[in-house]
Design a protein around this motif. Structure first.
Motif, PDB file in Angstrom:
ATOM      1  N   THR A   1      67.616  28.955  68.876  1.00 53.58           N
ATOM      2  CA  THR A   1      67.716  30.280  68.256  1.00 53.58           C
ATOM      3  C   THR A   1      69.091  30.563  67.660  1.00 53.58           C
ATOM      4  O   THR A   1      69.332  31.664  67.179  1.00 53.58           O
ATOM      5  N   MET A   2      69.996  29.610  67.694  1.00 51.29           N
ATOM      6  CA  MET A   2      71.348  29.819  67.180  1.00 51.29           C
ATOM      7  C   MET A   2      71.325  30.064  65.677  1.00 51.29           C
ATOM      8  O   MET A   2      70.624  29.376  64.933  1.00 51.29           O
ATOM      9  N   GLN A   3      72.095  31.066  65.224  1.00 55.53           N
ATOM     10  CA  GLN A   3      72.184  31.414  63.812  1.00 55.53           C
ATOM     11  C   GLN A   3      73.561  31.045  63.267  1.00 55.53           C
ATOM     12  O   GLN A   3      74.564  31.121  63.990  1.00 55.53           O
ATOM     13  N   PRO A   4      73.654  30.691  61.978  1.00 47.69           N
ATOM     14  CA  PRO A   4      74.952  30.323  61.405  1.00 47.69           C
ATOM     15  C   PRO A   4      76.025  31.400  61.572  1.00 47.69           C
ATOM     16  O   PRO A   4      77.201  31.074  61.782  1.00 47.69           O
ATOM     17  N   THR A   5      75.656  32.667  61.488  1.00 49.81           N
ATOM     18  CA  THR A   5      76.646  33.730  61.657  1.00 49.81           C
ATOM     19  C   THR A   5      77.258  33.701  63.047  1.00 49.81           C
ATOM     20  O   THR A   5      78.459  33.967  63.228  1.00 49.81           O
ATOM     21  N   GLN A   6      76.450  33.363  64.049  1.00 48.87           N
ATOM     22  CA  GLN A   6      76.973  33.271  65.414  1.00 48.87           C
ATOM     23  C   GLN A   6      77.976  32.134  65.530  1.00 48.87           C
ATOM     24  O   GLN A   6      78.984  32.251  66.232  1.00 48.87           O
ATOM     25  N   VAL A   7      77.722  31.027  64.833  1.00 45.39           N
ATOM     26  CA  VAL A   7      78.670  29.917  64.824  1.00 45.39           C
ATOM     27  C   VAL A   7      79.971  30.350  64.152  1.00 45.39           C
ATOM     28  O   VAL A   7      81.070  30.057  64.629  1.00 45.39           O
ATOM     29  N   SER A   8      79.853  31.063  63.037  1.00 41.68           N
ATOM     30  CA  SER A   8      81.047  31.530  62.324  1.00 41.68           C
ATOM     31  C   SER A   8      81.888  32.450  63.196  1.00 41.68           C
ATOM     32  O   SER A   8      83.124  32.357  63.215  1.00 41.68           O
ATOM     33  N   LEU A   9      81.238  33.348  63.934  1.00 42.22           N
ATOM     34  CA  LEU A   9      81.971  34.267  64.791  1.00 42.22           C
ATOM     35  C   LEU A   9      82.765  33.508  65.846  1.00 42.22           C
ATOM     36  O   LEU A   9      83.944  33.791  66.093  1.00 42.22           O
ATOM     37  N   ALA A  10      82.126  32.507  66.462  1.00 42.00           N
ATOM     38  CA  ALA A  10      82.800  31.749  67.514  1.00 42.00           C
ATOM     39  C   ALA A  10      83.889  30.843  66.951  1.00 42.00           C
ATOM     40  O   ALA A  10      84.957  30.701  67.554  1.00 42.00           O
ATOM     41  N   LYS A  11      83.651  30.241  65.792  1.00 38.82           N
ATOM     42  CA  LYS A  11      84.670  29.381  65.193  1.00 38.82           C
ATOM     43  C   LYS A  11      85.898  30.212  64.823  1.00 38.82           C
ATOM     44  O   LYS A  11      87.034  29.818  65.092  1.00 38.82           O
ATOM     45  N   TRP A  12      85.668  31.351  64.227  1.00 48.80           N
ATOM     46  CA  TRP A  12      86.747  32.273  63.858  1.00 48.80           C
ATOM     47  C   TRP A  12      87.519  32.711  65.096  1.00 48.80           C
ATOM     48  O   TRP A  12      88.748  32.575  65.158  1.00 48.80           O
ATOM     49  N   ASN A  13      86.828  33.208  66.091  1.00 49.57           N
ATOM     50  CA  ASN A  13      87.492  33.735  67.286  1.00 49.57           C
ATOM     51  C   ASN A  13      88.266  32.649  68.022  1.00 49.57           C
ATOM     52  O   ASN A  13      89.427  32.835  68.399  1.00 49.57           O
ATOM     53  N   ASN A  14      87.636  31.519  68.249  1.00 47.18           N
ATOM     54  CA  ASN A  14      88.228  30.518  69.131  1.00 47.18           C
ATOM     55  C   ASN A  14      89.367  29.753  68.475  1.00 47.18           C
ATOM     56  O   ASN A  14      90.348  29.401  69.140  1.00 47.18           O
ATOM     57  N   CYS A  15      89.266  29.508  67.177  1.00 49.26           N
ATOM     58  CA  CYS A  15      90.393  28.873  66.488  1.00 49.26           C
ATOM     59  C   CYS A  15      91.591  29.810  66.427  1.00 49.26           C
ATOM     60  O   CYS A  15      92.738  29.390  66.637  1.00 49.26           O
ATOM     61  N   ARG A  16      91.344  31.080  66.140  1.00 52.77           N
ATOM     62  CA  ARG A  16      92.440  32.039  66.109  1.00 52.77           C
ATOM     63  C   ARG A  16      93.056  32.176  67.499  1.00 52.77           C
ATOM     64  O   ARG A  16      94.289  32.236  67.640  1.00 52.77           O
ATOM     65  N   MET A  17      92.230  32.247  68.519  1.00 57.30           N
ATOM     66  CA  MET A  17      92.722  32.312  69.899  1.00 57.30           C
ATOM     67  C   MET A  17      93.651  31.144  70.196  1.00 57.30           C
ATOM     68  O   MET A  17      94.766  31.320  70.696  1.00 57.30           O
ATOM     69  N   ALA A  18      93.215  29.931  69.868  1.00 54.85           N
ATOM     70  CA  ALA A  18      93.957  28.733  70.255  1.00 54.85           C
ATOM     71  C   ALA A  18      95.264  28.597  69.486  1.00 54.85           C
ATOM     72  O   ALA A  18      96.307  28.251  70.059  1.00 54.85           O
ATOM     73  N   ILE A  19      95.238  28.851  68.181  1.00 61.38           N
ATOM     74  CA  ILE A  19      96.468  28.676  67.404  1.00 61.38           C
ATOM     75  C   ILE A  19      97.501  29.711  67.813  1.00 61.38           C
ATOM     76  O   ILE A  19      98.705  29.417  67.880  1.00 61.38           O
ATOM     77  N   ASP A  20      97.065  30.922  68.129  1.00 55.99           N
ATOM     78  CA  ASP A  20      98.018  31.939  68.590  1.00 55.99           C
ATOM     79  C   ASP A  20      98.628  31.560  69.937  1.00 55.99           C
ATOM     80  O   ASP A  20      99.830  31.721  70.156  1.00 55.99           O
ATOM     81  N   ILE A  21      97.808  31.055  70.852  1.00 58.55           N
ATOM     82  CA  ILE A  21      98.315  30.645  72.161  1.00 58.55           C
ATOM     83  C   ILE A  21      99.285  29.477  72.011  1.00 58.55           C
ATOM     84  O   ILE A  21     100.348  29.439  72.649  1.00 58.55           O
ATOM     85  N   ALA A  22      98.936  28.496  71.165  1.00 60.95           N
ATOM     86  CA  ALA A  22      99.817  27.335  70.975  1.00 60.95           C
ATOM     87  C   ALA A  22     101.179  27.770  70.431  1.00 60.95           C
ATOM     88  O   ALA A  22     102.226  27.298  70.898  1.00 60.95           O
ATOM     89  N   ARG A  23     101.179  28.673  69.471  1.00 61.99           N
ATOM     90  CA  ARG A  23     102.443  29.143  68.901  1.00 61.99           C
ATOM     91  C   ARG A  23     103.259  29.910  69.938  1.00 61.99           C
ATOM     92  O   ARG A  23     104.485  29.742  70.045  1.00 61.99           O
ATOM     93  N   GLU A  24     102.575  30.774  70.698  1.00 57.87           N
ATOM     94  CA  GLU A  24     103.287  31.576  71.696  1.00 57.87           C
ATOM     95  C   GLU A  24     103.777  30.711  72.859  1.00 57.87           C
ATOM     96  O   GLU A  24     104.852  30.963  73.423  1.00 57.87           O
ATOM     97  N   ALA A  25     103.009  29.672  73.217  1.00 65.77           N
ATOM     98  CA  ALA A  25     103.452  28.760  74.272  1.00 65.77           C
ATOM     99  C   ALA A  25     104.684  27.975  73.818  1.00 65.77           C
ATOM    100  O   ALA A  25     105.611  27.737  74.598  1.00 65.77           O
ATOM    101  N   ARG A  26     104.694  27.585  72.555  1.00 62.65           N
ATOM    102  CA  ARG A  26     105.878  26.927  72.011  1.00 62.65           C
ATOM    103  C   ARG A  26     107.096  27.843  72.154  1.00 62.65           C
ATOM    104  O   ARG A  26     108.178  27.412  72.556  1.00 62.65           O
TER     105      ARG A  26
END
Length: 387
Positions: A314-339
């Motif tokens: 039942t997965m929809q492309p919009t749901q994938v986009s939401l998770a890709k957007w959220n999780n990539c932004r989450m990770a890059i922000d954490i990596a920069r702040e950890a640096r």
């Protein structure tokens, strides 16, 4: 009982026994085989190809495809956990597995015929044949419909002309899944290494995904037999279907990168003493660490639910986009702040945050930029296409 610092909501308890076993096996591989060498690989701009047979032996290539083709037959959540643990090591290694599995083996299975499946999938699952995915073109970027690569029918063959850019695994690949315009719409072709007129040129001077092979592909009157055409799809839905598979895995991968950064920042902040107390004893450090844990927990729950939806069909492309957007932004922000939390030590690849931050600059861009995924969600909400 103390909570696990990287799993505050005990997401692991929501996994099946098989899913936990898969995660544990890949985590061991990452700890024992990837982490001891990956910093040097990044520095040298070298993909650790010696790890490919081990990844294959663990069943990580084409992991969700049927066992009849030499694959592991795992569910989507297990594949997501594979991506998470590989990217905890390095985005380049996860990218290799994503391309091999989601962008090469998947279209052969989904869009190919049985002869193509039997010929290619067992060897690809064993790591004996490496694939790459030729969709992006230098002028096209986020607009794959603006494709210039063209294939024309000539008897029992097709003749392909054009070029592709930013192709992971390009110089490693024995076969390229190439998408080209035809008189009958966009179609996919299996272009084999050694076909006359087909060449790959590795892209150098990268500051991101340095432990990964990125290439440009060139096609100069490349003659491809019709038997190498993927017969069961036409139009953009073919390559976009592949991208949806890859994007799903990418929602999990950055969680691993973020966990690696949190882990290193936690250890460093407890050991580093400034003004007669550990950095971890300061309110500013604890607020940062707590915020990272909050964001990682949110991302874990998002990807787990996405995986359950995918396994339920039942997965929809919009749901994938939401998770890709959220999780990539989450990770890059954490990596920069950890640096930043690591101070001067954070700029060296002896510590992982700067490496993950640089890698995530690519991860947040490929398989649809952050803006593309925001607009996908916006279109879903408004019913208006703003592309």
């Amino acid at each position: 009982m103390a909570l696990h610092p990287y799993d505050l909501y005990d997401v692991r308890a929501l996994l099946s026994e098989e899913e936990r076993a898969v995660q544990d096996a890949v985590a061991r591989f990452t700890d024992e085989r990837v982490l001891p060498i990956i910093g040097d690989c990044f520095d040298a701009g070298r993909f650790p190809s010696e790890l490919v047979p081990e990844m294959a032996a663990l069943g990580l290539l084409g992991a969700t495809l049927p066992e009849a083709y030499g694959c592991a037959g795992l569910n989507s959540v297990s594949y997501g956990l594979i991506c998470q643990e590989l990217e905890r090591g390095d985005s380049g290694l996860r990218s290799f597995a994503s391309v091999q599995s989601s962008l090469c083996m998947y279209p052969i299975h989904a869009y190919g015929d049985e002869a193509q499946r039997r010929r290619w999938l067992p060897q690809m699952a064993a790591g004996e044949v490496i694939g790459c995915f030729g969709l992006t073109e230098a002028h096209g970027g986020s607009d794959p419909a603006n494709m210039k690569t063209h294939a024309r029918r000539d008897g029992d063959d097709w003749v392909i002309n054009g070029a592709k850019m930013w192709i992971t695994n390009g110089n490693l690949a024995h076969v390229a899944i190439v998408w080209a315009q035809t008189d009958d719409g966009i179609q996919g072709f299996l272009v084999e290494r050694g076909f006359r007129g087909f060449s790959a040129q590795e892209i150098k001077h990268k500051m991101s995904l340095r432990a990964s092979v990125t290439s440009a592909l060139y096609f100069d009157d490349v003659r491809v037999p019709d038997a190498n055409r993927l017969p069961n799809v036409k139009g953009l839905k073919g390559p976009l279907g592949c991208l949806n598979q890859a994007r799903y895995g990418i929602t999990w991968g950055p969680i691993g990168a973020a966990i690696a950064c949190l882990d290193e920042a936690l250890r460093y902040s407890k050991e580093r003493v400034l003004f007669e107390r550990p950095v971890a004893a300061t309110q500013s450090a604890q607020i940062k660490l707590a915020d990272w844990a909050r964001r990682i927990t949110t991302a874990q729950l998002l990807s787990l639910q996405l995986g359950r939806l995918k396994d339920a069909g039942t997965m929809q492309p919009t749901q994938v986009s939401l998770a890709k957007w959220n999780n990539c932004r989450m990770a890059i922000d954490i990596a920069r702040e950890a640096r930043d939390l690591l101070g001067g030590a954070g700029i060296t690849t002896e510590h992982c945050p700067i490496r993950h931050a640089l890698n995530l600059e690519s991860v947040i861009t490929y398989e649809g930029t952050e803006t593309v995924h925001q607009l996908v969600v916006g279109r879903e909400l408004t019913g208006i296409n703003a592309f």
